[in-house]
Design an enzyme around this catalytic site. Sequence first.
Site, PDB file in Angstrom:
ATOM      1  N   CYS A  84      -2.055   2.060  -1.061  1.00 46.52           N
ATOM      2  CA  CYS A  84      -1.305   0.804  -0.991  1.00 46.52           C
ATOM      3  C   CYS A  84       0.192   1.014  -0.751  1.00 46.52           C
ATOM      4  O   CYS A  84       0.799   0.305   0.051  1.00 46.52           O
ATOM      5  CB  CYS A  84      -1.539  -0.057  -2.226  1.00 46.52           C
ATOM      6  SG  CYS A  84      -1.193   0.744  -3.800  1.00 46.52           S
ATOM      7  N   ASP A 284       0.554  -8.185   0.938  1.00 47.35           N
ATOM      8  CA  ASP A 284      -0.327  -7.420   0.058  1.00 47.35           C
ATOM      9  C   ASP A 284      -1.256  -6.533   0.880  1.00 47.35           C
ATOM     10  O   ASP A 284      -2.032  -7.029   1.697  1.00 47.35           O
ATOM     11  CB  ASP A 284      -1.135  -8.397  -0.787  1.00 47.35           C
ATOM     12  CG  ASP A 284      -1.948  -7.720  -1.876  1.00 47.35           C
ATOM     13  OD1 ASP A 284      -2.024  -6.486  -1.871  1.00 47.35           O
ATOM     14  OD2 ASP A 284      -2.508  -8.435  -2.725  1.00 47.35           O
ATOM     15  N   HIS A 286      -3.753  -4.806  -0.288  1.00 47.09           N
ATOM     16  CA  HIS A 286      -5.012  -4.569  -1.008  1.00 47.09           C
ATOM     17  C   HIS A 286      -6.168  -5.385  -0.442  1.00 47.09           C
ATOM     18  O   HIS A 286      -6.778  -6.201  -1.120  1.00 47.09           O
ATOM     19  CB  HIS A 286      -4.832  -4.874  -2.496  1.00 47.09           C
ATOM     20  CG  HIS A 286      -3.848  -3.977  -3.162  1.00 47.09           C
ATOM     21  ND1 HIS A 286      -2.499  -4.246  -3.201  1.00 47.09           N
ATOM     22  CD2 HIS A 286      -4.019  -2.791  -3.793  1.00 47.09           C
ATOM     23  CE1 HIS A 286      -1.879  -3.269  -3.848  1.00 47.09           C
ATOM     24  NE2 HIS A 286      -2.782  -2.371  -4.219  1.00 47.09           N
TER      25      HIS A 286
END
Length: 467
Positions: A84, A284, A286
Amino acid sequence: MSGEVQQGVGMVETSLTSEPPFCDTFERISIDTFPIWALGKKISKEDGIDAMKKYMTSRFWFTYRRDFSPIGGTGPSTDQYWGCMLRCAQMLLGEVLLRRHIGRHFEWDIEKTSDVYEKILQMFFDEKDALYSIHQIAQMGVSEGKEVSEWFGPNTAAQVIKKLTIFDDWSNIAVHVALDNILVKQDALTMATTYPSDDAVKLIMENGLVEKHCTSSIPANGTEWRPLLLMIPLRLGLTSINDCYLPAIQEFFKLPQCVGIIGGKPNLAHYFVGIAGTKLFYLDPHYCRPKTSKFFVEKEQQQSSGDSTPEKVEKIDDNGFHELEDLEPLPSQTSDVYTKMNDSTYHCQMMQWMEYDSIDPSLALALFCETREEFENLCGELQKTTLASSNPPMFEFLEKRPKYLPKFEPYTGVSMKIEMKEFDDIGAANSKIDDDFEVLDVSVEDVETGVEADDVAEDGDSEIVEK
């Protein structure tokens, strides 16, 4: 079906894994505090929240991918659970390259593109020969003491960016990583007028570790300005971010040179691109999706004459997700064969935010100065507004390097051969990778000539790592 819903449906897959669900972190945005400041751009109440959504959609969105060629030949074929922060580094660097080659506040249009835009995007593809691929970032992390598939902190990500940009002559960007909570103007100026070592570039190319993006020779007289990316790793609190720094963060996002923050919250790394009051907007990484692969098929296209001729088009191997979104593909820069590139998976049509007090105190600020004049203006604004907005200031600004600090040695190239370790067992996911963050003290061995001693010695001071 709206683009937001279309993309949201595809994200359900992530919620079926052990990865924190992307959809669970999304909330309908209701902002009552204006203006919003996004990477130096002011978005007023009259512009509305849709303007911010469009701005965020225009930024590059790099997420977890799977099924790419094994890193190092025998390493992992997905970066899920560990990549990440590496993806956040890609997003930040992608913003820098857009500013460098296209201009500030790039606006994405799915129906229009350019050769330059595609060239930038291809530098981040999940291929071993792409300069800023997950492969190159992970392998360069080995020189920072990180094994492939080991989680990065903000400082490690900054150090890797510094090392990889050495091989990008097309962009010719200098990267200065300011450590110890001190930004020394003299050091940044030195870095911006220092050019990569030809010997170091030759060494890396001979080892076959990276493809050098070279378009022209570069001077080495130490006087010409190189566009400068400033990375400032910080720790703004012990276990949680200190409220006193909120005004400074708000002022930071107003700076024209602002290109965001890489950091996160416990368990997650994010790329922060804007702020409204106490709400920070972020992208993000993820969300795990298949690698975008190219292969060509023949397609019948009716010409104006009525004749049909085979046309080669690019097909995206994305398990039907491109069909779900029903987005128009992009023409590629290939001149002899007509192809199509679908870049819709690299732009997020959803918008997310979190409260300031949810952020982990370890983060890295990023600022990009295209010219010497921009750098001088930045130095003035930092002292006048950003650093003056909090007590104590987020970091210290000094004109010259203090005598008690070791001599500054600008980084001009990698002086070591990166050895890749074999992976005997990489099938099992690391179930501990999303536990709480902690700060580690890193012991440092002697650093080879050409690498900044202070860049390595304080690596643990401002780095988020996971238990």
